[in-house]
Motif scaffolding. Structure first.
Motif, PDB file in Angstrom:
ATOM      1  N   LEU A 125      42.150  39.124  37.849  1.00 11.48           N
ATOM      2  CA  LEU A 125      41.858  38.471  39.130  1.00 11.48           C
ATOM      3  C   LEU A 125      42.046  39.494  40.230  1.00 11.48           C
ATOM      4  CD1 LEU A 125      41.436  35.745  40.757  1.00 11.48           C
ATOM      5  CD2 LEU A 125      43.942  35.672  40.897  1.00 11.48           C
ATOM      6  N   SER A 126      41.060  39.605  41.131  1.00 13.54           N
ATOM      7  CA  SER A 126      41.151  40.557  42.232  1.00 13.54           C
ATOM      8  C   SER A 126      41.081  39.851  43.579  1.00 13.54           C
ATOM      9  CB  SER A 126      40.017  41.582  42.155  1.00 13.54           C
ATOM     10  OG  SER A 126      40.162  42.405  41.017  1.00 13.54           O
ATOM     11  N   LEU A 127      41.873  40.371  44.487  1.00 13.29           N
ATOM     12  CA  LEU A 127      41.778  39.979  45.883  1.00 13.29           C
ATOM     13  C   LEU A 127      41.204  41.194  46.597  1.00 13.29           C
ATOM     14  CD1 LEU A 127      44.169  38.306  44.555  1.00 13.29           C
ATOM     15  CD2 LEU A 127      44.993  37.998  46.904  1.00 13.29           C
ATOM     16  N   GLU A 128      39.969  41.097  47.051  1.00 14.53           N
ATOM     17  CA  GLU A 128      39.281  42.266  47.615  1.00 14.53           C
ATOM     18  C   GLU A 128      39.931  42.752  48.906  1.00 14.53           C
ATOM     19  OE1 GLU A 128      37.079  43.969  45.989  1.00 14.53           O
ATOM     20  OE2 GLU A 128      37.119  42.519  44.341  1.00 14.53           O
ATOM     21  N   SER A 129      40.359  41.812  49.717  1.00 13.32           N
ATOM     22  CA  SER A 129      41.023  42.138  50.984  1.00 13.32           C
ATOM     23  C   SER A 129      42.070  41.059  51.224  1.00 13.32           C
ATOM     24  CB  SER A 129      39.998  42.187  52.119  1.00 13.32           C
ATOM     25  OG  SER A 129      40.635  42.482  53.343  1.00 13.32           O
ATOM     26  N   ALA A 130      43.279  41.338  50.779  1.00 15.27           N
ATOM     27  CA  ALA A 130      44.308  40.308  50.784  1.00 15.27           C
ATOM     28  C   ALA A 130      44.641  39.830  52.203  1.00 15.27           C
ATOM     29  CB  ALA A 130      45.568  40.846  50.115  1.00 15.27           C
ATOM     30  N   ILE A 131      44.913  38.530  52.290  1.00 21.91           N
ATOM     31  CA  ILE A 131      45.332  37.932  53.558  1.00 21.91           C
ATOM     32  C   ILE A 131      46.612  37.127  53.322  1.00 21.91           C
ATOM     33  CG2 ILE A 131      43.032  37.870  54.583  1.00 21.91           C
ATOM     34  CD1 ILE A 131      42.780  34.990  53.741  1.00 21.91           C
TER      35      ILE A 131
END
Lengths: 114, 111
Positions: free
Chosen positions: A76-82
């Protein structure tokens, strides 16, 4: 060894960074799932995969992507975490016997986005 | 989504039986009823599941109403290690077999 292994177990990352959570399983199952759990709530489905060529969105897939590298591995990837992606993430696997099969969950990855 | 309704919390004395109820009035004929529990700081773990008939295993028993619109998870003798959040979930073949979790029942076991 655990049936479902998640790495890392804990991670702190900064807003805007890309991060990958990994999951591997030794059950030989085709079906793998990623869930998110927020405090005091049940698990919500992010993505699921029925085999290496089959990826499906769950109820809260926005902001996430997945990769099924092999039958045993689902990332699982978060491309640009917030910051509102701060949560506990669980990977699960399940056999192909339909609704009459049990699921096996990993121990979870606690992700904090600052 | 196939929905279930559970009480938010329950208490039980140690060594006594616990009956955890679940309502699933919109259940369809092909939905299986699953129960999982989540101990603190752990992933959910399987407890039991069934379709129509009552089921028993080493962990618990599952009693399913005749009309299948409700079910009850029975822990025969609660121990402190049974303190957890218990989730009643319908497994529906038409939705890819993924589970939809509610908020579950938080079980407190009193010594």
């Amino acid at each position: 060894d655990a049936d479902v292994t998640q790495t890392p177990r804990n991670r702190i990352t900064k807003t805007g960074k890309r991060i990958m959570l990994e999951c591997s399983q030794t059950k030989g199952h085709d079906r793998m799932y990623w869930y998110r759990q927020d405090p005091g709530l049940g698990l919500r489905l992010i993505y699921y995969s029925f085999d290496v060529k089959d990826i499906n969105k769950g109820e809260i897939s926005d902001g996430y992507s997945v990769s099924r590298q092999a039958q045993a591995k689902f990332s699982l990837s978060l491309e640009s975490a917030i910051p509102n992606q701060t949560a506990l993430y669980f990977c699960a696997t399940r056999g192909g016997g339909g609704p009459n099969t049990e699921a096996f969950f990993g121990q979870g990855t606690r992700l904090t986005v600052v | 989504d196939a929905k279930t309704t559970q009480p938010n919390s329950m208490e039980s004395n140690e060594e006594e039986p616990v009956h955890l109820p679940c309502n699933h009035s919109t259940i369809s004929g092909t939905d299986y009823i699953h129960w999982y529990r989540q101990l603190p700081s752990q992933g959910p773990e399987y407890v039991i599941h069934g379709l129509t008939s009552n089921v028993n295993n080493r962990m618990a028993s599952l009693a399913i109403a005749e009309d299948r619109k409700s079910s009850t998870l029975i822990l025969h003798r609660a121990t402190l290690r049974d303190a957890a959040v218990y989730y009643c979930i319908l497994s529906t073949p038409n939705t890819g077999n993924q589970f939809y979790f509610g908020t579950g029942t938080s079980l407190t076991v009193i010594p």
